[in-house]
Design an enzyme around this catalytic site. Structure first.
Site, PDB file in Angstrom:
ATOM      1  N   ASP A  88      23.448  55.691 -39.060  1.00 54.99           N
ATOM      2  CA  ASP A  88      22.679  56.652 -38.270  1.00 54.99           C
ATOM      3  C   ASP A  88      23.310  58.037 -38.403  1.00 54.99           C
ATOM      4  OD1 ASP A  88      21.192  54.516 -37.386  1.00 54.99           O
ATOM      5  OD2 ASP A  88      21.751  54.701 -35.279  1.00 54.99           O
ATOM      6  N   HIS A 148      27.008  50.506 -42.980  1.00 51.43           N
ATOM      7  CA  HIS A 148      26.503  49.288 -43.624  1.00 51.43           C
ATOM      8  C   HIS A 148      26.267  49.533 -45.113  1.00 51.43           C
ATOM      9  CE1 HIS A 148      25.219  46.981 -39.832  1.00 51.43           C
ATOM     10  NE2 HIS A 148      25.857  48.064 -39.404  1.00 51.43           N
ATOM     11  N   SER A 251      32.003  61.126 -37.804  1.00 47.91           N
ATOM     12  CA  SER A 251      32.478  61.607 -39.089  1.00 47.91           C
ATOM     13  C   SER A 251      31.362  61.597 -40.117  1.00 47.91           C
ATOM     14  CB  SER A 251      33.682  60.808 -39.566  1.00 47.91           C
ATOM     15  OG  SER A 251      34.381  61.551 -40.533  1.00 47.91           O
TER      16      SER A 251
END
Length: 295
Positions: A88, A148, A251
């Site tokens: 995200d 992911h 980050s």
């Protein structure tokens, strides 16, 4: 230049990171509650998506920050040709490596770029991505902080590259030269059915903690030398959309792909919001060797 970016040039990064880590892992109820409530309020965190929606249930701020999501709130693009957005956040930049201006360079912001070799810590590793594609995704404090897999891959090697801990927010990206090639980072090299793929976890101000699903905490405190770990022959295979790593604060993650294997999804542009599992790029059909058929 904004005040925070200016300050990050002179602040004692490691000292601040050490202090922030102590706060993040503190189980003191007052400290934990204050940190979690502040971030939820300031960044409008949507806890309804979390597997544990009660902010009081987390044993530390870090446990809250690396929270898991409820089953089904993120899904992978159903097209089997789709490489996936790994986290995200927002697109910082994306496009061709070295295209159209300079060979081997990755665009950061207007007037700013860095080489793939600087980012990966190796000219040889960078050569595999010449004229390929990159996508840089910025995770803000409100975002889900697990990363992911864009595509199924077998882990070949990780490279921990010590560095600074500049902020990676939009203002810093505009003003700090070669930002992502200067910050501390963990480069994860995978072998896939189309060739090499690199996923780079870039640290930021108050952030040097990266954990992977195969090795736990990967970045040692105050590391001074590049540290390579060879995973060849260990059979560590991560499927497309599977969790691979997590940040201990906001980050940036950068995906590098070799030339001729995929086309970036239309609509991806700087500052575009993205979600884990949506399409990053689409695999280009490959002509079998020796075939004269056109695509």
């Amino acid at each position: 230049m904004d005040p925070l970016t200016a300050l990050t040039r002179v602040l004692p990064h490691r000292l601040l990171s050490s202090l922030a880590r102590r706060l993040a892992y503190s189980r003191n109820p007052r400290v934990r509650r204050w940190l979690i409530d502040t971030v939820v309020r300031r960044f409008d965190v949507d806890l309804s998506e979390a597997a544990e929606p009660d902010p009081r249930a987390y044993e530390s701020f870090n446990a809250f920050f690396t929270r898991s999501l409820r089953e089904g709130v993120r899904v992978a693009d159903p097209d089997p040709r789709a490489l996936l957005i790994p986290a995200d956040g927002r697109i910082s930049q994306c496009g061709g490596i070295g295209h159209p201006d300079e060979r081997g360079r990755i665009f950061q912001a207007k007037g700013r770029s860095f080489t793939a070799a600087e980012l990966l810590g190796s000219e040889a590793d960078a050569a595999a991505f010449d004229e390929g594609l990159f996508a840089t995704v910025y995770l803000s404090p409100r975002d889900y902080h697990r990363v992911h897999m864009p595509w199924t891959g077998t882990l070949r090697e990780t490279v921990h590259i010590p560095g600074r801990l500049f902020s990676v927010g939009p203002a810093a990206v505009r003003h700090v030269p070669r930002l992502f090639a200067r910050n501390e980072r963990l480069v994860c090299h995978f072998d896939t059915n189309f060739g090499p793929m690199a996923v780079v976890m870039v640290g930021a101000l108050l952030v040097s903690g990266v954990e992977t699903v195969w090795g736990g905490e990967e970045i040692p405190a105050y590391g001074k030398r590049i540290n390579r770990k060879d995973y060849r022959g260990r059979g560590i295979v991560l499927e497309r959309f599977a969790e691979m790593a997590r940040f201990n604060y906001g980050s940036t993650v950068i995906v590098l792909l070799p030339a001729g294997v995929a086309e970036l999804a239309p609509g991806l542009a700087p500052e575009a919001p993205v979600r884990l599992g949506q399409r990053l790029a689409t695999r280009i059909p490959q002509v079998p060797q020796g075939s004269s058929d056109s695509l």
